[in-house]
Design an enzyme around this catalytic site. Structure first.
Site, PDB file in Angstrom:
ATOM      1  N   CYS A   1       0.814  -1.218   0.000  1.00  0.00           N
ATOM      2  CA  CYS A   1       0.000   0.000   0.000  1.00  0.00           C
ATOM      3  C   CYS A   1       0.845   1.265   0.000  1.00  0.00           C
ATOM      4  O   CYS A   1       0.319   2.357  -0.202  1.00  0.00           O
ATOM      5  CB  CYS A   1      -0.933  -0.007   1.203  1.00  0.00           C
TER       6      CYS A   1
ATOM      7  N   ASN B   1     -10.304  -0.454   0.375  1.00  0.00           N
ATOM      8  CA  ASN B   1      -8.847  -0.406   0.371  1.00  0.00           C
ATOM      9  C   ASN B   1      -8.343  -0.870  -0.996  1.00  0.00           C
ATOM     10  O   ASN B   1      -8.460  -2.046  -1.342  1.00  0.00           O
ATOM     11  CB  ASN B   1      -8.293  -1.309   1.480  1.00  0.00           C
TER      12      ASN B   1
ATOM     13  N   HIS C   1      -3.054   6.812   3.062  1.00  0.00           N
ATOM     14  CA  HIS C   1      -3.526   5.542   2.515  1.00  0.00           C
ATOM     15  C   HIS C   1      -4.890   5.237   3.095  1.00  0.00           C
ATOM     16  O   HIS C   1      -5.129   5.398   4.301  1.00  0.00           O
ATOM     17  CB  HIS C   1      -2.533   4.436   2.855  1.00  0.00           C
TER      18      HIS C   1
END
Length: 340
Positions: free
Chosen positions: A125, A296, A265
């Protein structure tokens, strides 16, 4: 008698900035209610634990490269460039289904950017922020004039819909930026690092070697979907990432009050809220909360969230934005940028 010669070193403009942002969001919207048909959970539980209300899933025919291409076309056009102006293509992804060749090489060909250098970044990520740091250094060092940076993920290909700890988290999408020369600093110093001692907290359930061994032994072949130790990752992110973000602010030589946006993030709304509190962000600083609609999307989450904030007027063009990505590895990277 011997003689020596001096190497010539490349030199660049000294500064780089983000010229434009592009995005691709799959059409299919998947609600928490639909997720609950796969796992035993509720819409309320998912919202309370993660802040996710819905997410986007790509269809079976849409690949990581397809999504990256759509986002890249927008970014290149907005930068006022032709594909042939791109000198390097860097794709951050963990879900391109081929270990080789890189998604970036295929993307460069599709865009018509050949013979641009092209490679993938695998930093989970945090991948987009890693790739952005590389692009900035390439431009400032004179190795490239324009660099296309893409975060693209099709995490649904590696999601076990029966896994109650991850089925509701992951989604698909792509975000892209073009980095080019600037007369003034447009991308601050990157603060990054990793903690490989915790690599098992986010990983594939099996390696490809283990999968092959199981197949040869006649055992049940389990697809290597993603798994994570949610509580451990949550604690690490909450307590370790705010100091990293603060270091990026300090390295950029600004005060937190000078920020025009915070783009973390999009992993968990509670993590975002904790970071906002620890950083002491003023209420006047808008915070990206794209996770509510997108889930996500790993390496795609930061550019997607930045794109939404600019498109919806939540953050001003030319303002300062704090970016931070963190995840598998465990790896992390943060920098302050001038919004395009």
């Amino acid at each position: 008698m011997s003689s020596t010669s001096s190497l010539v070193s490349s030199t660049g403009p000294g500064h780089a900035r983000i010229l434009s942002v592009g995005a691709f969001r799959p059409q299919r919207v998947v609600t928490n209610e639909e997720i609950c048909t796969y796992i035993e959970s509720t819409d309320e539980w998912i919202r309370q634990r993660t802040g996710i209300e819905e997410r986007r899933w790509a269809d079976a025919e849409t690949s990581v490269v397809d999504m990256a291409q759509a986002a890249s076309v927008e970014a290149v056009e907005k930068a006022g460039l032709a594909p042939s102006d791109i000198d390097a293509v860097v794709v951050a992804t963990v879900s391109h289904p081929y270990q080789t060749p890189a998604a970036a090489a295929i993307l460069a060909h599709r865009l018509g950017a050949t013979p641009a250098a092209a490679w993938d970044v695998s930093a989970g990520c945090a991948g987009f922020c890693h790739a952005l740091a590389q692009a900035s250094d390439l431009v400032r060092g004179g190795t490239a004039r324009h660099v296309l940076v893409v975060g693209a993920e099709k995490l649904t290909d590696f999601t076990d819909l029966t896994d109650r700890s991850t089925a509701f988290l992951f989604a698909d999408g792509a975000g892209a930026v073009v980095v080019g020369p600037s007369d003034v600093p447009g991308i601050g110093p990157t603060v990054w690092g990793s903690d490989g001692g915790q690599w098992e907290t986010i990983k594939n359930k099996r390696s490809w070697i283990e999968l092959r061994a199981a197949q040869e032994a006649g055992e049940e072949v389990v697809w290597p979907a993603l798994e994570q130790e949610g509580r451990q990752v949550f604690r690490w992110a909450v307590w370790q990432m705010a100091p990293v973000a603060q270091k990026a602010i300090d390295a950029a030589g600004i005060a937190v009050e000078e920020l025009s946006a915070f783009v973390p993030h999009q992993a968990n709304m509670r993590i975002i809220d904790a970071m906002v509190k620890q950083l002491g962000l003023p209420e006047s600083v808008p915070v990206a909360r794209d996770i509510a609609q997108m889930g996500n999307t790993s390496a795609a989450s930061v550019p997607l969230a930045m794109h939404r904030m600019l498109a919806e007027g939540q953050a001003p063009s030319g303002g300062l934005a704090l970016l931070i990505g963190y995840g598998a590895g465990l790896s992390y990277a943060s920098q302050v940028v001038v919004l395009p």
